[in-house]
Design a protein around this motif. Structure first.
Motif, mmCIF file in Angstrom:
data_model
loop_
_atom_site.group_PDB
_atom_site.id
_atom_site.type_symbol
_atom_site.label_atom_id
_atom_site.label_comp_id
_atom_site.label_asym_id
_atom_site.label_seq_id
_atom_site.Cartn_x
_atom_site.Cartn_y
_atom_site.Cartn_z
ATOM 1 N N UNK A 246 0.823 -1.209 0.000
ATOM 2 C CA UNK A 246 0.000 0.000 0.000
ATOM 3 C C UNK A 246 0.858 1.261 0.000
ATOM 4 N N UNK A 247 1.973 1.231 0.714
ATOM 5 C CA UNK A 247 2.870 2.393 0.681
ATOM 6 C C UNK A 247 3.476 2.561 -0.703
ATOM 7 N N UNK A 248 3.781 1.432 -1.371
ATOM 8 C CA UNK A 248 4.269 1.518 -2.750
ATOM 9 C C UNK A 248 3.191 2.086 -3.666
ATOM 10 N N UNK A 249 1.935 1.734 -3.370
ATOM 11 C CA UNK A 249 0.826 2.274 -4.156
ATOM 12 C C UNK A 249 0.743 3.787 -4.011
ATOM 13 N N UNK A 250 0.948 4.288 -2.798
ATOM 14 C CA UNK A 250 0.958 5.741 -2.595
ATOM 15 C C UNK A 250 2.113 6.380 -3.356
ATOM 16 N N UNK A 251 3.257 5.700 -3.358
ATOM 17 C CA UNK A 251 4.396 6.229 -4.099
ATOM 18 C C UNK A 251 4.114 6.312 -5.581
ATOM 19 N N UNK A 252 3.438 5.282 -6.122
ATOM 20 C CA UNK A 252 3.099 5.310 -7.540
ATOM 21 C C UNK A 252 2.094 6.415 -7.849
ATOM 22 N N UNK A 253 1.166 6.654 -6.923
ATOM 23 C CA UNK A 253 0.191 7.726 -7.124
ATOM 24 C C UNK A 253 0.897 9.074 -7.186
ATOM 25 N N UNK B 58 1.000 -5.675 -12.793
ATOM 26 C CA UNK B 58 0.175 -4.477 -12.758
ATOM 27 C C UNK B 58 -1.248 -4.799 -12.323
ATOM 28 N N UNK B 59 -1.812 -5.901 -12.834
ATOM 29 C CA UNK B 59 -3.171 -6.285 -12.449
ATOM 30 C C UNK B 59 -3.232 -6.635 -10.976
ATOM 31 N N UNK B 60 -2.132 -7.167 -10.422
ATOM 32 C CA UNK B 60 -2.121 -7.511 -9.005
ATOM 33 C C UNK B 60 -2.288 -6.323 -8.085
ATOM 34 N N UNK B 61 -1.990 -5.113 -8.570
ATOM 35 C CA UNK B 61 -2.151 -3.918 -7.744
ATOM 36 C C UNK B 61 -3.585 -3.389 -7.769
ATOM 37 N N UNK B 62 -4.405 -3.924 -8.648
ATOM 38 C CA UNK B 62 -5.766 -3.418 -8.801
ATOM 39 C C UNK B 62 -6.754 -4.287 -8.039
ATOM 40 N N UNK B 63 -7.709 -3.637 -7.442
ATOM 41 C CA UNK B 63 -8.769 -4.353 -6.734
ATOM 42 C C UNK B 63 -9.964 -4.487 -7.673
ATOM 43 N N UNK B 64 -9.785 -5.332 -8.690
ATOM 44 C CA UNK B 64 -10.835 -5.538 -9.685
ATOM 45 C C UNK B 64 -11.126 -7.029 -9.786
ATOM 46 N N UNK B 65 -12.128 -7.351 -10.568
ATOM 47 C CA UNK B 65 -12.485 -8.753 -10.764
ATOM 48 C C UNK B 65 -11.452 -9.477 -11.606
ATOM 49 N N UNK B 66 -11.750 -10.700 -11.982
ATOM 50 C CA UNK B 66 -10.802 -11.482 -12.780
ATOM 51 C C UNK B 66 -10.472 -10.797 -14.105
ATOM 52 N N UNK B 67 -9.191 -10.847 -14.446
ATOM 53 C CA UNK B 67 -8.715 -10.288 -15.703
ATOM 54 C C UNK B 67 -8.011 -11.401 -16.471
ATOM 55 N N UNK B 68 -8.472 -11.666 -17.682
ATOM 56 C CA UNK B 68 -7.872 -12.712 -18.504
ATOM 57 C C UNK B 68 -6.651 -12.137 -19.215
ATOM 58 N N UNK B 69 -5.467 -12.686 -18.923
ATOM 59 C CA UNK B 69 -4.222 -12.215 -19.531
ATOM 60 C C UNK B 69 -3.769 -13.254 -20.551
ATOM 61 N N UNK B 70 -4.009 -12.963 -21.797
ATOM 62 C CA UNK B 70 -3.652 -13.875 -22.884
ATOM 63 C C UNK B 70 -2.485 -13.281 -23.667
#
Length: 400
Positions: A234-241, A273-285
């Motif tokens: 979460x602190x890394x997330x603030x840094x990215x923001x 990158x998807x791991x940092x998001x609080x979203x539903x399943x994302x298909x990475x093909x």
């Protein structure tokens, strides 16, 4: 003085003369016709030798002014008030004819008429009505057998009137663009405040919770590492923001954005990158062998913005696909299965204060930043309908 200005502003607001749109344009036309009618009445009071034509002109002008004032223009298209121009030109021509071809009194009204056109309508309307103005000016002069030099005065009057209209139109266009920019900045400011507050609250709450548990000794030893890891994420997330906000200025100023280019496995970059998001399943093909030359942090911003938009404004599932493109490039596409983007909004998608700025929780900068970061790498970004859904495709240089 201040009170008189306030009174005049209030009067204009109640009359609808200052607001943009067809209602204001029509009411200003009505005001011009009323002014012409009152001038005819003043000529009548001054003892004109031709009271009959003056009465006819005044009655026609004031009647048209009253009719145009009362019509519900706000319900009609923006160009609807142009329909009043044939009547106005006809009255001007009749006035010139009624006074035996003396055009000195109607000349200034032609200039005012074109100034009104330049204030409210596109340039093509000004050019389209110019021939009709020439006819309404020249025909009464010919019917009253005026000499050639008087008829030739149209060569000076109408071009001057058109020039005035075009100058006013250019200035009004610049002012409207500036107002639209200011409106976008204000919308961006409100959206940025809301988005930053939302994005900062969640990481801070997690970090505060972990610190309080450590302070109070309530953190179970077996969960200590996982909780601390969560706080670090979460602190890394603030840094990215914070870094992303700084990038807005760096990208805009051109040349101050520094890229640390390195070969990156595109599939792993998307997964991280998807791991940092609080979203539903994302298909990475994404094929594991695809590698791009990119700045890891900027590539993460690109993927986070595109997947975040797809999850927020689209419909699941969200899919990430990639493949080789021409010219030593690799394309990366993010697609959702929602309604897509309306055709009217597609031209503004990548504008700095574009369509997304009108949506709740958005500041209208994500897609603009995605395109700018892609171009900084030597690639680009585009949109296409996925039928159903929206697909945003980014091109990046291949590491191969």
């Amino acid at each position: 003085m201040a009170s008189s200005r306030g009174w005049w502003a209030g009067l204009r607001a109640r009359a609808g003369l200052g607001d943009p749109g067809p209602r204001a344009a029509a009411r200003q036309a009505a005001a011009l016709l009323a002014f012409s009618g009152l001038a005819a009445l003043l000529g009548l009071l001054a003892g004109s030798p031709r009271p009959g034509p003056l009465i006819a002109i005044a009655g026609t002008d004031l009647g048209l002014a009253a009719l145009i004032w009362m019509l519900p223009w706000s319900r009609w298209p923006p160009l609807a008030p142009v329909t009043a121009t044939p009547f106005a030109l006809a009255v001007l021509g009749f006035s010139t004819w009624a006074f035996g071809g003396v055009a000195a009194g109607t000349g200034p009204l032609y200039v005012l008429f074109f100034a009104w056109l330049g204030l409210h309508f596109p340039r093509w309307v000004i050019w389209a009505l110019s021939p009709f103005a020439v006819v309404s000016y020249v025909l009464p002069l010919l019917l009253t057998n005026q000499p050639p030099d008087v008829v030739g005065s149209v060569v000076g009057l109408i071009p001057v009137a058109v020039g005035v209209a075009l100058m006013i139109n250019a200035r009004v266009g610049a002012l409207r663009a500036a107002l639209e920019q200011l409106s976008g900045v204000e919308r961006w400011r409100r959206g940025l405040t809301s988005a930053v507050a939302h994005d900062v609250r969640s990481p801070l709450s997690t970090i505060q919770l972990v610190l309080e548990m450590i302070r109070d000794g309530d953190l179970p030893p077996e969960k200590r590492d996982s909780f601390i890891e969560s706080a670090l994420r979460q602190s890394a997330r603030l840094g990215r923001l914070a870094s992303g906000l700084l990038d807005l200025d760096r990208v805009e100023s051109r040349g101050t954005l520094r890229l640390e280019l390195t070969p990156i496995c595109l599939r792993k970059a998307c997964q991280d990158a998807v791991g940092f998001l609080n979203v539903g399943p994302v298909a990475i093909e994404v094929p594991p062998e695809l590698t791009v030359t990119a700045d890891p942090q900027r590539l993460e911003q690109i993927v986070v913005n595109l997947v975040g938009n797809a999850a927020k404004y689209g419909v699941a599932p969200v899919e990430i696909t990639a493949g080789p493109a021409t010219g030593g490039m690799i394309w990366l596409a993010v697609r959702d299965h929602g309604a897509g983007v309306a055709p009217a909004d597609q031209d503004r998608l990548f504008a700095r204060y574009g369509t997304s700025g009108d949506l709740p929780g958005s500041v209208g900068l994500g897609l603009w930043l995605v395109r700018e970061l892609a171009r900084a790498h030597g690639g680009d970004t585009c949109y296409e309908d996925a039928d159903p859904g929206a697909r945003f495709t980014v091109t990046l240089p291949s590491a191969a």
